[in-house]
Design a protein around this motif. Structure first.
Motif, PDB file in Angstrom:
ATOM      1  N   TRP A   1       0.561  -1.245   0.106  1.00  0.00           N
ATOM      2  CA  TRP A   1      -0.216  -0.338   0.057  1.00  0.00           C
ATOM      3  C   TRP A   1       1.104   0.736  -0.168  1.00  0.00           C
ATOM      4  O   TRP A   1       2.033   1.269   0.568  1.00  0.00           O
ATOM      5  CB  TRP A   1      -0.804   0.102   1.206  1.00  0.00           C
ATOM      6  CG  TRP A   1      -1.619  -0.947   1.524  1.00  0.00           C
ATOM      7  CD1 TRP A   1      -1.994  -1.704   0.551  1.00  0.00           C
ATOM      8  CD2 TRP A   1      -2.243  -1.960   2.270  1.00  0.00           C
ATOM      9  NE1 TRP A   1      -3.348  -3.187   0.580  1.00  0.00           N
ATOM     10  CE2 TRP A   1      -3.463  -2.368   1.975  1.00  0.00           C
ATOM     11  CE3 TRP A   1      -2.676  -1.160   3.958  1.00  0.00           C
ATOM     12  CZ2 TRP A   1      -4.808  -3.159   3.157  1.00  0.00           C
ATOM     13  CZ3 TRP A   1      -4.009  -1.367   4.507  1.00  0.00           C
ATOM     14  CH2 TRP A   1      -4.536  -2.627   3.928  1.00  0.00           C
ATOM     15  N   ALA A   2       0.664   2.140  -0.654  1.00  0.00           N
ATOM     16  CA  ALA A   2       1.318   3.602  -0.269  1.00  0.00           C
ATOM     17  C   ALA A   2       0.788   3.942   0.636  1.00  0.00           C
ATOM     18  O   ALA A   2      -0.638   4.118   1.302  1.00  0.00           O
ATOM     19  CB  ALA A   2       0.441   4.448  -1.344  1.00  0.00           C
ATOM     20  N   THR A   3       1.389   4.889   1.576  1.00  0.00           N
ATOM     21  CA  THR A   3       1.294   5.784   2.863  1.00  0.00           C
ATOM     22  C   THR A   3       2.112   6.248   2.739  1.00  0.00           C
ATOM     23  O   THR A   3       3.357   6.930   2.711  1.00  0.00           O
ATOM     24  CB  THR A   3       2.404   4.645   4.081  1.00  0.00           C
ATOM     25  OG1 THR A   3       1.260   3.055   3.911  1.00  0.00           O
ATOM     26  CG2 THR A   3       2.183   5.727   5.034  1.00  0.00           C
ATOM     27  N   ALA A   4       1.534   7.891   2.653  1.00  0.00           N
ATOM     28  CA  ALA A   4       1.576   9.425   2.705  1.00  0.00           C
ATOM     29  C   ALA A   4       2.727   9.822   4.009  1.00  0.00           C
ATOM     30  O   ALA A   4       2.440   9.044   5.221  1.00  0.00           O
ATOM     31  CB  ALA A   4       0.502  10.056   2.397  1.00  0.00           C
ATOM     32  N   PRO A   5       3.852  10.036   3.719  1.00  0.00           N
ATOM     33  CA  PRO A   5       4.606  10.730   4.862  1.00  0.00           C
ATOM     34  C   PRO A   5       3.782  11.758   5.943  1.00  0.00           C
ATOM     35  O   PRO A   5       2.988  12.805   4.856  1.00  0.00           O
ATOM     36  CB  PRO A   5       5.792  11.176   4.748  1.00  0.00           C
ATOM     37  CG  PRO A   5       5.349  11.323   2.887  1.00  0.00           C
ATOM     38  CD  PRO A   5       4.372  10.515   2.596  1.00  0.00           C
ATOM     39  N   LYS A   6       4.313  11.969   6.949  1.00  0.00           N
ATOM     40  CA  LYS A   6       3.102  13.003   7.794  1.00  0.00           C
ATOM     41  C   LYS A   6       3.411  14.816   7.078  1.00  0.00           C
ATOM     42  O   LYS A   6       2.817  15.457   7.305  1.00  0.00           O
ATOM     43  CB  LYS A   6       4.104  12.826   9.033  1.00  0.00           C
ATOM     44  CG  LYS A   6       3.581  14.568   9.990  1.00  0.00           C
ATOM     45  CD  LYS A   6       2.268  14.580  10.331  1.00  0.00           C
ATOM     46  CE  LYS A   6       1.892  15.192  11.228  1.00  0.00           C
ATOM     47  NZ  LYS A   6       2.227  16.924   9.882  1.00  0.00           N
ATOM     48  N   GLU A   7       4.536  14.279   6.710  1.00  0.00           N
ATOM     49  CA  GLU A   7       4.358  16.004   5.937  1.00  0.00           C
ATOM     50  C   GLU A   7       3.855  16.410   4.715  1.00  0.00           C
ATOM     51  O   GLU A   7       3.930  17.801   4.280  1.00  0.00           O
ATOM     52  CB  GLU A   7       6.387  16.101   4.951  1.00  0.00           C
ATOM     53  CG  GLU A   7       7.669  15.865   5.815  1.00  0.00           C
ATOM     54  CD  GLU A   7       7.847  14.821   6.685  1.00  0.00           C
ATOM     55  OE1 GLU A   7       7.810  14.174   7.440  1.00  0.00           O
ATOM     56  OE2 GLU A   7       7.270  13.598   5.669  1.00  0.00           O
ATOM     57  N   LEU A   8       3.040  15.214   3.935  1.00  0.00           N
ATOM     58  CA  LEU A   8       1.971  15.223   2.577  1.00  0.00           C
ATOM     59  C   LEU A   8       0.430  16.042   4.050  1.00  0.00           C
ATOM     60  O   LEU A   8      -0.457  15.813   3.016  1.00  0.00           O
ATOM     61  CB  LEU A   8       1.865  14.305   2.105  1.00  0.00           C
ATOM     62  CG  LEU A   8       3.669  14.223   0.833  1.00  0.00           C
ATOM     63  CD1 LEU A   8       2.877  12.742   0.403  1.00  0.00           C
ATOM     64  CD2 LEU A   8       4.022  15.292   0.789  1.00  0.00           C
ATOM     65  N   LEU A   9       0.231  15.832   4.940  1.00  0.00           N
ATOM     66  CA  LEU A   9      -0.732  15.813   5.627  1.00  0.00           C
ATOM     67  C   LEU A   9      -0.717  17.320   6.446  1.00  0.00           C
ATOM     68  O   LEU A   9      -0.036  17.776   6.547  1.00  0.00           O
ATOM     69  CB  LEU A   9      -0.459  14.991   6.843  1.00  0.00           C
ATOM     70  CG  LEU A   9      -0.719  13.121   5.674  1.00  0.00           C
ATOM     71  CD1 LEU A   9      -0.679  12.694   7.062  1.00  0.00           C
ATOM     72  CD2 LEU A   9      -1.877  13.344   5.212  1.00  0.00           C
ATOM     73  N   PRO A  10      -1.779  17.536   6.462  1.00  0.00           N
ATOM     74  CA  PRO A  10      -3.114  16.968   6.554  1.00  0.00           C
ATOM     75  C   PRO A  10      -3.722  16.860   5.535  1.00  0.00           C
ATOM     76  O   PRO A  10      -3.526  18.354   4.956  1.00  0.00           O
ATOM     77  CB  PRO A  10      -3.475  18.322   7.841  1.00  0.00           C
ATOM     78  CG  PRO A  10      -2.862  19.370   7.816  1.00  0.00           C
ATOM     79  CD  PRO A  10      -1.828  19.511   7.138  1.00  0.00           C
ATOM     80  N   ALA A  11      -4.608  16.334   5.744  1.00  0.00           N
ATOM     81  CA  ALA A  11      -5.653  16.725   4.423  1.00  0.00           C
ATOM     82  C   ALA A  11      -6.836  17.438   4.745  1.00  0.00           C
ATOM     83  O   ALA A  11      -7.465  17.798   6.166  1.00  0.00           O
ATOM     84  CB  ALA A  11      -6.515  14.813   4.035  1.00  0.00           C
ATOM     85  N   TYR A  12      -7.253  18.357   3.614  1.00  0.00           N
ATOM     86  CA  TYR A  12      -8.284  19.546   4.523  1.00  0.00           C
ATOM     87  C   TYR A  12      -9.565  19.348   2.992  1.00  0.00           C
ATOM     88  O   TYR A  12      -9.157  18.961   2.201  1.00  0.00           O
ATOM     89  CB  TYR A  12      -7.728  20.508   4.559  1.00  0.00           C
ATOM     90  CG  TYR A  12      -6.961  20.961   3.048  1.00  0.00           C
ATOM     91  CD1 TYR A  12      -7.431  22.225   3.010  1.00  0.00           C
ATOM     92  CD2 TYR A  12      -5.460  21.240   3.504  1.00  0.00           C
ATOM     93  CE1 TYR A  12      -6.205  22.884   1.997  1.00  0.00           C
ATOM     94  CE2 TYR A  12      -4.526  21.677   2.950  1.00  0.00           C
ATOM     95  CZ  TYR A  12      -5.176  22.313   2.003  1.00  0.00           C
ATOM     96  OH  TYR A  12      -3.962  22.803   1.171  1.00  0.00           O
ATOM     97  N   SER A  13     -10.493  19.895   3.124  1.00  0.00           N
ATOM     98  CA  SER A  13     -11.168  20.427   2.214  1.00  0.00           C
ATOM     99  C   SER A  13     -10.717  20.917   1.012  1.00  0.00           C
ATOM    100  O   SER A  13      -9.880  22.484   1.320  1.00  0.00           O
ATOM    101  CB  SER A  13     -12.942  20.996   2.506  1.00  0.00           C
ATOM    102  OG  SER A  13     -13.863  20.005   3.480  1.00  0.00           O
ATOM    103  N   GLN A  14     -11.783  21.138  -0.260  1.00  0.00           N
ATOM    104  CA  GLN A  14     -11.022  21.556  -0.979  1.00  0.00           C
ATOM    105  C   GLN A  14     -12.309  22.493  -1.605  1.00  0.00           C
ATOM    106  O   GLN A  14     -12.157  24.058  -1.926  1.00  0.00           O
ATOM    107  CB  GLN A  14     -10.236  21.093  -2.667  1.00  0.00           C
ATOM    108  CG  GLN A  14     -10.599  22.306  -4.182  1.00  0.00           C
ATOM    109  CD  GLN A  14     -10.004  22.830  -3.690  1.00  0.00           C
ATOM    110  OE1 GLN A  14      -8.266  22.677  -2.990  1.00  0.00           O
ATOM    111  NE2 GLN A  14      -9.387  24.888  -4.124  1.00  0.00           N
TER     112      GLN A  14
END
Length: 523
Positions: free
Chosen positions: A197-210
């Motif tokens: 599985w692909a696991t994003a590093p913390k640096e690419l987070l957080p996710a937020y609304s567009q």
């Protein structure tokens, strides 16, 4: 008047944050359900932004119409939201799928977009079909008859590289060559097993609304992800395995992603009362007069301070999960919630003036018996003496990548019998809402099925019913490989027995291994 102008354009006009872009590489990002459901999906919105952030790539959205039959009768092609172009007029047709029961909707969406749903029936003149979302992490195999590419895992890691490959590829096969071997990329024509599985590093987070819209199920709410993964060991839940490892975002980091115009904010995470910054973020937002929503609160970590913040944020009914009807079954599931925790939460909700307490739970767990249901009924009556109670009851559906992968489904008759008893004995005590046992059985089939289950769905995608599912599954030769398996309370979750318990000695039972999909979670 066209469907886009009459139905979609008014929705588009009410959006904040829509991305309008033109580029040589066109992507349609479809959601195989209603607009209101899709726009409540944080993952769907993140993928939309990620595609549009890649130079040379433009992404527009499409949704399954509310009434697919009526839309089909109009004779129009499924349009995109942003421009009204044909959704199938693209190089990549991507679908984000959250739920097992949307399997037939996937097929219907492809059909309405002008593509043959079956991968083997399409050619180089058709868009490449990619399917991603939570369902692909849970079980990608029923999707293999339809998808050219299956994306598994965190989109933050997959989408930018995949979009660049789409932009730079000189042919379909060149595109496959460029992405083959990437984490999270499953090519059904080339691979027989799901990849790492692909696991994003913390640096690419957080996710937020567009995009924020009043027409979402979460009307006008800006979503931001407080945590991804879960630190808890609950054996039935996919959050730890599917979204792990647990990655917490900083409190100020979350606040910095929220635009000044937001009036409602939803914090997203598997166990927000475990998140160390929930109170700080919640208090900061409510002090600004912002309404607050949360996706999950655990009864064992609720206190009056947190409840006060949620009430200040506009919450009127407090919601927690029991997830099992009795103490012994919660212990078996490693849920970590006691009856005292639930009673304490009811008391806090009463003392702070919440209108009621909603408790989610599952029935139909492997070792469950009538005594467990009796405890559920008795304890619900105790809770109802403290505050108004609503029970949300779902049949237990075993999932891949959990220790329960090989547990048997309890059966429609068993679940319906227990629901009938609960309804009879609690009809004047609590508000009861339950999920259909028959549709839970279909969910169970899809959750652990293979390509044959996908082909059964293909037979019935325009006329879906329980009877149609049974006939289609018979037609493709599907059999339940887990029907004879039994779960025992004496064994950790994931250690099942086949056949008569008395024919096995305890040493043999204790030596059985959990499913390889969840090694280490159950022990």
């Amino acid at each position: 008047m066209s469907y886009w102008r009459k139905t979609i354009k008014p929705l588009l006009d009410d959006e904040i944050g829509t991305m309008f872009k033109q580029a040589p590489a066109r992507v349609t990002l479809a959601f195989p359900n209603r607009y209101s459901v899709g726009m409540a999906s944080l993952g769907y919105q993140v993928i939309y932004r990620l595609f549009n952030n890649v130079e040379g790539v433009a992404c527009e959205r499409a949704f399954l119409p509310d009434d697919p039959d009526a839309f089909e009768a109009m004779g129009e092609a499924l349009p995109t939201v942003e421009s009204g172009r044909d959704a199938g007029d693209c190089q990549l047709f991507a679908l984000s799928v959250s739920f097992e029961l949307d399997l037939t909707n996937i097929i219907r969406t492809l059909d309405l977009a002008g593509m043959h749903p079956l991968r083997e029936k399409r050619d180089d003149n058709d868009p490449i079909v990619m399917i991603g979302g939570p369902l692909t992490s849970s079980n990608p195999y029923p999707l293999t008859p339809f998808a050219d590419v299956i994306a598994i895992g965190d989109g933050e890691q997959i989408v930018p590289v995949l979009a660049e490959a789409l932009r730079d590829a000189t042919s379909r096969e060149d595109f496959y060559d460029l992405i083959d071997g990437m984490p999270g990329i499953f090519l059904p024509a080339r691979h027989s097993h799901e990849p790492q599985w692909a696991t994003a590093p913390k640096e690419l987070l957080p996710a937020y609304s567009q995009i924020v819209t009043p027409h979402s199920e979460l009307s006008n709410m800006f979503l931001v992800e407080a945590q991804r993964g879960c630190p808890r060991p609950c054996t039935f839940c996919l959050a730890r395995t599917m979204y792990g490892p647990n990655r917490n975002n900083g409190g100020q980091e979350l606040l910095d992603t929220i635009p000044d115009w937001a009036t409602k904010v939803g914090l997203v995470g598997a166990a927000l009362s475990d998140f160390p910054h929930t109170k700080f973020v919640g208090r900061t937002l409510t002090d600004r007069g912002i309404k607050l929503g949360v996706s999950s609160i655990r009864a064992d970590t609720v206190d009056a301070e947190l409840a006060e913040i949620l009430k200040a944020g506009g919450l009127r009914t407090f919601t927690v999960a029991s997830d099992a009807p009795s103490e012994r079954l919660r212990q078996w599931l490693k849920k970590g919630i006691t009856t005292e925790d639930l009673l304490k939460t009811a008391q806090i909700s009463r003392d702070l003036g919440f209108k009621g307490l909603k408790v989610y739970m599952m029935i139909g767990l492997g070792p469950e018996n009538d005594d467990d249901i009796s405890e559920l009924i008795s304890f619900t009556k105790e809770l109802a003496k403290v505050n108004r109670i609503a029970l949300g009851i779902s049949p237990f559906v075993p999932k891949r990548h959990t220790p329960h992968f090989q547990d048997s489904f309890a059966g429609v008759k068993v679940i319906e019998g227990r629901l009938k008893r609960i309804q009879k004995e609690l009809r004047t005590t609590a508000e009861l809402r339950n999920v259909s046992a028959k549709w839970a059985w279909v969910e169970n089939v899809i959750a652990r099925g293979g390509a044959d289950v996908g082909m059964a769905a293909y037979q019935i995608y325009k006329n879906e019913s329980i009877g149609a599912w049974k006939k289609a599954l018979d037609d493709v030769g599907w059999v339940d490989p887990y029907e004879a398996n039994e779960s025992r309370i004496e064994l950790p979750a994931g250690q099942i027995v086949r056949g008569d318990y008395d024919n096995h000695n305890h040493d043999e039972l204790a030596s059985r291994k959990v499913s390889s999909h969840a090694e280490g979670l159950a022990i």
